[in-house]
Structure formats: structure tokens, C-alpha cells
Design a protein around this motif. Structure first.
Motif, mmCIF file in Angstrom:
data_model
loop_
_atom_site.group_PDB
_atom_site.id
_atom_site.type_symbol
_atom_site.label_atom_id
_atom_site.label_comp_id
_atom_site.label_asym_id
_atom_site.label_seq_id
_atom_site.Cartn_x
_atom_site.Cartn_y
_atom_site.Cartn_z
ATOM 1 N N ALA A 44 -28.634 -71.717 67.446
ATOM 2 C CA ALA A 44 -27.320 -72.356 67.475
ATOM 3 C C ALA A 44 -26.345 -71.585 68.352
ATOM 4 O O ALA A 44 -25.507 -72.165 69.051
ATOM 5 N N LEU A 45 -26.446 -70.255 68.329
ATOM 6 C CA LEU A 45 -25.542 -69.444 69.149
ATOM 7 C C LEU A 45 -25.698 -69.750 70.632
ATOM 8 O O LEU A 45 -24.750 -69.617 71.403
ATOM 9 N N ASN A 46 -26.890 -70.162 71.042
ATOM 10 C CA ASN A 46 -27.087 -70.523 72.446
ATOM 11 C C ASN A 46 -26.208 -71.705 72.837
ATOM 12 O O ASN A 46 -25.839 -71.863 73.999
ATOM 13 N N VAL A 47 -25.832 -72.527 71.866
ATOM 14 C CA VAL A 47 -24.990 -73.696 72.113
ATOM 15 C C VAL A 47 -23.515 -73.360 71.942
ATOM 16 O O VAL A 47 -22.687 -73.727 72.769
ATOM 17 N N VAL A 48 -23.191 -72.628 70.880
ATOM 18 C CA VAL A 48 -21.787 -72.445 70.505
ATOM 19 C C VAL A 48 -21.186 -71.140 71.017
ATOM 20 O O VAL A 48 -19.973 -70.994 71.046
ATOM 21 N N GLU A 49 -22.029 -70.177 71.414
ATOM 22 C CA GLU A 49 -21.536 -68.908 71.949
ATOM 23 C C GLU A 49 -22.432 -68.452 73.094
ATOM 24 O O GLU A 49 -22.925 -67.334 73.124
ATOM 25 N N PRO A 50 -22.670 -69.329 74.102
ATOM 26 C CA PRO A 50 -23.616 -69.016 75.181
ATOM 27 C C PRO A 50 -23.158 -67.885 76.079
ATOM 28 O O PRO A 50 -23.968 -67.331 76.835
ATOM 29 N N GLN A 51 -21.881 -67.538 76.014
ATOM 30 C CA GLN A 51 -21.387 -66.423 76.813
ATOM 31 C C GLN A 51 -21.915 -65.084 76.300
ATOM 32 O O GLN A 51 -21.845 -64.076 76.999
ATOM 33 N N SER A 52 -22.454 -65.082 75.067
ATOM 34 C CA SER A 52 -22.852 -63.828 74.433
ATOM 35 C C SER A 52 -24.345 -63.689 74.200
ATOM 36 O O SER A 52 -24.871 -62.576 74.231
ATOM 37 N N VAL B 84 -26.754 -61.470 76.143
ATOM 38 C CA VAL B 84 -27.124 -61.750 77.535
ATOM 39 C C VAL B 84 -26.462 -60.724 78.455
ATOM 40 O O VAL B 84 -26.415 -60.892 79.656
ATOM 41 N N GLU B 85 -25.921 -59.656 77.854
ATOM 42 C CA GLU B 85 -25.294 -58.513 78.529
ATOM 43 C C GLU B 85 -23.831 -58.802 78.880
ATOM 44 O O GLU B 85 -22.992 -58.814 77.985
ATOM 45 N N ALA B 86 -23.491 -59.029 80.136
ATOM 46 C CA ALA B 86 -22.106 -59.293 80.519
ATOM 47 C C ALA B 86 -21.705 -60.693 80.053
ATOM 48 O O ALA B 86 -22.558 -61.499 79.661
ATOM 49 N N PRO B 87 -20.400 -61.034 80.073
ATOM 50 C CA PRO B 87 -20.008 -62.409 79.739
ATOM 51 C C PRO B 87 -20.765 -63.419 80.596
ATOM 52 O O PRO B 87 -20.767 -63.309 81.823
ATOM 53 N N TRP B 88 -21.453 -64.364 79.938
ATOM 54 C CA TRP B 88 -22.264 -65.371 80.612
ATOM 55 C C TRP B 88 -23.431 -64.738 81.363
ATOM 56 O O TRP B 88 -23.974 -65.320 82.294
ATOM 57 N N GLY B 89 -23.847 -63.533 80.950
ATOM 58 C CA GLY B 89 -24.985 -62.874 81.556
ATOM 59 C C GLY B 89 -24.780 -62.658 83.037
ATOM 60 O O GLY B 89 -23.755 -62.132 83.479
ATOM 61 N N SER B 90 -25.745 -63.082 83.824
ATOM 62 C CA SER B 90 -25.656 -62.963 85.280
ATOM 63 C C SER B 90 -24.796 -64.066 85.883
ATOM 64 O O SER B 90 -24.508 -64.052 87.080
ATOM 65 N N GLY B 91 -24.394 -65.031 85.053
ATOM 66 C CA GLY B 91 -23.695 -66.204 85.567
ATOM 67 C C GLY B 91 -24.636 -67.224 86.175
ATOM 68 O O GLY B 91 -24.189 -68.250 86.699
ATOM 69 N N ILE B 92 -25.942 -66.966 86.102
ATOM 70 C CA ILE B 92 -26.937 -67.880 86.677
ATOM 71 C C ILE B 92 -27.415 -68.846 85.599
ATOM 72 O O ILE B 92 -28.042 -68.439 84.621
ATOM 73 N N LEU B 93 -27.083 -70.113 85.769
ATOM 74 C CA LEU B 93 -27.538 -71.167 84.869
ATOM 75 C C LEU B 93 -28.881 -71.687 85.370
ATOM 76 O O LEU B 93 -29.083 -71.844 86.578
ATOM 77 N N VAL B 94 -29.816 -71.945 84.463
ATOM 78 C CA VAL B 94 -31.111 -72.502 84.847
ATOM 79 C C VAL B 94 -30.944 -74.009 85.002
ATOM 80 O O VAL B 94 -30.765 -74.716 84.008
ATOM 81 N N PRO B 95 -30.959 -74.537 86.230
ATOM 82 C CA PRO B 95 -30.697 -75.966 86.445
ATOM 83 C C PRO B 95 -31.689 -76.849 85.691
ATOM 84 O O PRO B 95 -32.891 -76.579 85.661
#
Length: 561
Positions: free
Chosen positions: A64-72, A392-403
Motif C-alpha cells: 500500500a505504501l507504494n501507492v500512498v507514499e511512493p516518495q519514500s 527508495v533512498e532520496a525523495p522519489w528515489g532516482s526520480g526514474i519512473l518505470v514507464p
């Protein structure tokens, strides 16, 4: 937990922070969840209501966190799991930390700045969260993988309402570095989603449904794996920034069961995460270094005793020096844990502390470490406990979304030394090495009294995790505060051996002045430090309680017997 058992939910607004925390109430024989986000806590309760135990609840919360807190956190990142099984009184530690690809080299970050490196594919480690959840489920779970994923799928498909913490995170530039990410996090008019708006994530729902139907193999060997390998070749730093993760790296990922670390403090047994986490080692070292001192807040101060904070900063500086020199992946470097945690060594360290004087230089500081992590803690009706710190480390991880699949890839490899340190007597314990795990500060922790479990907690926050977990332990065991009172206290965080220390704005100015007068390097933090999620049980009455940190959208849910 039997289906149909009543569930109590009540959220109370906390005006100053604009966040929410559930009511914390003692009640015997109940299951309790403390999480950083209300819907994630609801997902765990959903799992318990359908016959799952604490492991099933943890799986549902993490998805669920992947949906509601994906920045973390999310399936694109990694996690540490600490599990207590009530029937056997055993504690288990599972390392689902990200792993460096086979093609990585010690000098790969040497000519890149942190921002360039952390927002390029070269920072992406092989994700471990999904494999970790599966390892837990196969060992103890009662629900199927599809059941564990169902709340997350529903949230992603139907949409969630943007909470204060998520709304703030969406303003980060890292949330919109890639075109796909900008589309995901903006409304139909091209504006960043804001507080109260509904956020629908159909691509993530598609990915989660695939995993539910096919299993983890689709993530580590199938179409999602191929999409991740392609995505992490994106770079903001030229060819040097291209990710090196391969399909072979993904196919061979395995979480690792490790022996938990243990230490004694004030008559309690502290059990925490071992390396490649440095968090548990540093917390145990600092506690034992401080043990000879009589600590506790001065009456009436309400914002911390300057003497206690001074000594704690000094103890943390010593622990940070050892962290920088010795700690990394135990598969890559020889870690002298027996020495670092020996009573003789820590007694000698304690003798270096003076109540009114700051130590001179200890050792150089450490490299930057991301702060966007999350913590949740569960106790089920049988007394099984799971404490999880994932990231995912930094906010939004690497910033790379998997298309096409809607999740962000981590930036975890920047937790390695950005420049190789091996040489001149330095083992380079945290230098980049292929197929090895970067050092972490995550420290999910359990506390026992007379062999009975009494508390479980942890925190996000990068390097500041160590200070936050240490302070929570002191507040509970030295100051004998209630968890709620401990969570309201101002925090400080020692960032390196040189003693650079962040303090929250609410720390009393008089305390700050006294610490600075002793030579401490203090910086007032613009953001809150950490977000502790705590559950506990009275050893006398076996009553259970939860406490959630208002620094995020903290939530406690209890399920009544």
C-alpha cells in the motif's frame, strides 16, 4: 485475527503540523498497527481481519505504501524487516537491501556530484522489497500474495486523496524529473496535484495486478524486469550516469536472513538490525557509551536537558567515526563487530566523554544519505511483531519512473562512498563493490524486559535515523516517558563524526544556546526529523498500545478482540 472482528478507527487533526494521528488507547488482547499513512495502516488492518498475522499485515502495508507514499518506499526499493515470533520467542532479521549490479566499480561516482549521481540510473540498485516480502510470506504468512496486494491495487485503481505529507512531497523537483513522472503527478491541466485532490495510478495498478497473477517472477525475470533495465539507462550525467543493472542481476537477487544484533541497557534487552545497516551498531554503541552516566530530563525543562543532549551528541560522534571506517556489507568487508560492541572498548569510549567539554576532531564525516524512508510496526493478536524500515533512498528515489508500470526506482547506490576510501589503512568498508549492499542507517528495533517483548519502533530519515532511534530509546528507558510524550519532544540528529548536528525548530532557544556555548555545531532543520511508529505491550498486564508520529500522516489502528 478472525474475520469480522471489530475495527476501531479515529483520526484527530493536529493543527500545527496539519497532519493526523490516530487515538492511542490501551486495550488488552488487541492487534495494533502504527504506520506513517492512514490508508497503509488500513491495508494492514484489512489483512488482519481476513485471518492474516503480523507478517501478512506488513506485506499489505508495504504494498500500500507504494501507492500512498511512493516518495519514500515501494517495490523499486529495499527494506529491512525485524520479526518477533511470540510462540518461540525468537527474533529474525531479514535484509532485503538493494544490491549493486555486477558491472559496478568502486570509482563509478568519483567524477559525479551527488545530485547528478542520485538522479541518474547509475544510482539504481537491484530492488529487494518484493523479494523480502515474499520471503516473509513463505515462512509465516497465511494470506496469498494476491490477497496481500489487493488493498494496494484498489488504492491505485480507484485513486487516493492527497494527504499533507504527500502534497508537500509532490512539490519536490525529483517528482518530475522524467516526462512520465511529470504526467503521473500532475492533473489534466498540467498542474502538480495538491492537497485534497484524487490521485489515480492505473499503471501501478497494472503492475501490481501482474505481480498478483504471475508472482514475483514477472518482476525479477519477466516484462517488468525488462522495463526496469531499460528505464535505469536514463541519465542526467552523460554516459557515465547510465545504470548498469542487467536482467541477470535481477534474476539472481536474493534477500538474506541475518542474525539480529543484541545489547543490554538499563535492564532491557535491545534487539536491532545488523550490517549492512550501521544503524543498529551505532545505537547499541551510543547506549553503552552513555550507560555510566546518569541521564534524564531536568524537571520543568520540557525540551531536553542540555547535559544529556551534549553527552549524547558526543557518544554519537564516536559511533559515527566507527561507522565511517568499519561498516559496510559484511560480504564485502571484515567488520570487527565483536570489538566495536565489546564492553571494554565501549567503556574506553565512555571515558572520552566530558560533561562540559566537547571533544576535538574525532574523524572525518561521511557522505550524504537520502532521507526519504518509511517505518511501520505491527503486533497481531497472538503477539507476533514486525518492525519494518523501507526506502527508495532520496525523495522519489532516482526520480526514474518505470514507464507502463508506475513505480519509481531507488537511488540507493549513493549510500556507498561516492569516492573510494580504500588505502592508507582504511578498509574502504563502504566502497562500491559489485553484488554487494550499500551501508544503511535503518534500524528497526525491538525492546525486551525479562525476556518479554515490550516495544517495537523505528524511524525514517537517512543518517538521522540513528539519532532518532537512540533518542526514542532514551526517552522511554532513561526519562520513562510515555511514547506519546516522547514523540512530542524536539529532536536533534548528529550527522557525522565531526558533530554537525541538525535540531528541530521547537528545541528551546536556551538549550541551543547552552550547546553552542560548549562548541557544538548546530543547524536548525527546515524539515521535521524522523517519523517514529511505535507499538508496545505492558509486561505486567499484556495490554497493547500504539503511537504514531505527527511529523508525517501518522496513524494508529487497533483491532479489538
Amino acid at each position: 485475527m478472525k474475520p469480522g472482528w471489530p475495527l476501531l478507527r479515529k483520526w484527530l487533526g493536529l493543527g500545527m503540523l496539519g497532519m493526523f494521528v490516530a487515538q492511542n488507547i490501551w486495550a488488552a488482547g488487541e492487534a495494533v498497527i502504527a504506520a506513517s499513512q492512514p490508508l497503509a495502516a488500513e491495508a494492514g488492518a484489512w489483512a488482519l481481519e481476513r485471518g492474516g498475522d503480523a507478517v501478512d499485515a506488513a506485506a499489505a502495508i508495504q504494498f500500500a505504501l507504494n501507492v500512498v507514499e511512493p516518495q519514500s518506499s515501494g517495490i523499486g526499493g529495499g527494506a529491512f524487516f525485524l520479526v518477533y515470533r511470540a510462540a518461540t520467542h525468537q527474533v529474525y532479521a531479514l535484509d532485503a537491501r538493494e544490491v549493486a549490479p555486477r558491472a559496478d566499480t568502486p570509482d563509478q561516482f568519483a567524477h559525479l556530484g551527488y545530485l547528478e549521481a542520485s538522479t541518474s540510473g547509475i544510482a539504481v540498485g537491484v530492488p529487494g522489497t518484493l523479494a523480502g516480502v515474499e520471503a516473509l510470506r513463505h515462512r509465516w504468512g497465511h494470506l496469498t500474495l494476491a490477497q496481500s496486494l489487493q488493498p494496494a491495487i484498489d488504492y491505485a485503481q480507484k485513486g487516493i486523496i492527497i494527504t499533507p505529507y504527500l502534497a508537500h512531497s509532490l512539490q519536490s523537483s525529483r517528482a518530475a524529473l522524467q516526462p512520465e513522472a511529470r504526467t503521473l503527478t500532475q492533473d489534466t491541466q498540467g498542474q502538480v496535484l495538491t492537497l485534497g485532490q484524487r490521485w489515480v495510478q492505473p499503471e501501478l495498478a497494472h503492475a501490481l495486478r501482474l505481480i498478483a497473477r504471475v508472482g514475483p517472477k514477472v518482476f525479477y525475470e519477466g516484462e517488468i524486469a525488462r522495463a526496469m533495465v531499460t528505464a535505469q539507462r536514463r541519465t542526467r550525467a552523460g554516459l557515465a550516469g547510465q545504470g548498469r543493472m542487467s536482467l541477470e542481476d535481477l534474476a539472481h537477487y536474493q534477500p538474506v536472513w541475518r542474525r539480529p544484533l543484541e545489547g543490554a541497557y538499563r535492564g532491557y534487552r535491545i534487539v536491532t538490525m545488523p550490517p549492512p545497516s550501521s544503524g543498529g551498531v551505532a545505537v547499541l554503541q551510543a547506549l553503552q557509551t552513555l550507560a555510566p552516566f546518569k541521564l534524564g530530563m531536568l524537571p520543568g525543562l520540557g525540551a531536553g536537558d542540555p547535559d544529556e543532549i551534549h553527552l549524547t551528541i558526543e557518544a554519537l560522534r564516536l559511533a559515527m567515526a566507527d561507522r565511517a571506517r568499519w561498516l559496510g556489507d559484511p560480504a564485502a568487508t571484515s567488520i570487527p563487530l565483536e570489538h566495536l560492541l565489546s564492553p571494554l572498548y565501549l567503556t574506553q569510549q565512555s571515558q572520552r566523554l566530558e560533561r562540559n567539554k566537547r571533544m576535538e576532531e574525532v574523524l572525518p564525516g561521511t557522505w550524504p544519505e537520502g532521507t526519504n524512508t518509511t517505518q511501520f510496526t505491527v503486533v497481531d493478536h497472538e503477539g507476533n511483531v514486525v518492525s519494518v524500515t523501507s526506502t527508495v533512498e532520496a525523495p522519489w528515489g532516482s526520480g526514474i519512473l518505470v514507464p507502463g508500470y508506475g513505480f519509481f526506482l531507488n537511488s540507493e547506490l549513493t549510500d556507498f562512498n561516492l569516492k573510494p576510501q580504500a588505502g592508507a589503512g582504511d578498509p574502504g568498508a563502504n566502497d562500491v563493490r559489485p553484488q554487494r549492499r550499500p551501508r544503511s542507517s535503518m534500524a528497526p528495533t525491538l525492546v525486551f524486559k525479562d525476556n518479554q517483548w515490550v516495544a517495537a519502533y523505528g524511524s525514517p530519515g537517512g543518517v538521522s535515523i540513528i539519532s532518532t532511534v537512540l533518542e526514542m530509546t532514551q526517552d522511554l528507558l532513561d526519562d520513562v516517558l510515555t511514547p506519546e510524550a516522547a514523540l512530542r519532544l524536539p529532536r536533534y540528529a548528529v550527522m557525522d563524526a565531526q558533530g554537525h548536528t541538525l535540531v528541530e525548530k521547537s528545541l528551546a532557544p536556551a538549550v541551543i544556546d547552552q550547546l553552542r556555548a560548549r562548541g557544538h555545531d548546530l543547524t536548525v532543520s527546515e524539515i521535521p526529523l524522523g517519523s517514529v511508529q511505535w507499538v508496545g505491550e505492558s509486561p505486567q498486564t499484556h495490554e497493547r498500545q500504539g503511537a504514531a508520529d505527527a511529523r508525517r500522516d501518522g496513524t494508529v489502528i487497533r483491532l479489538l478482540p
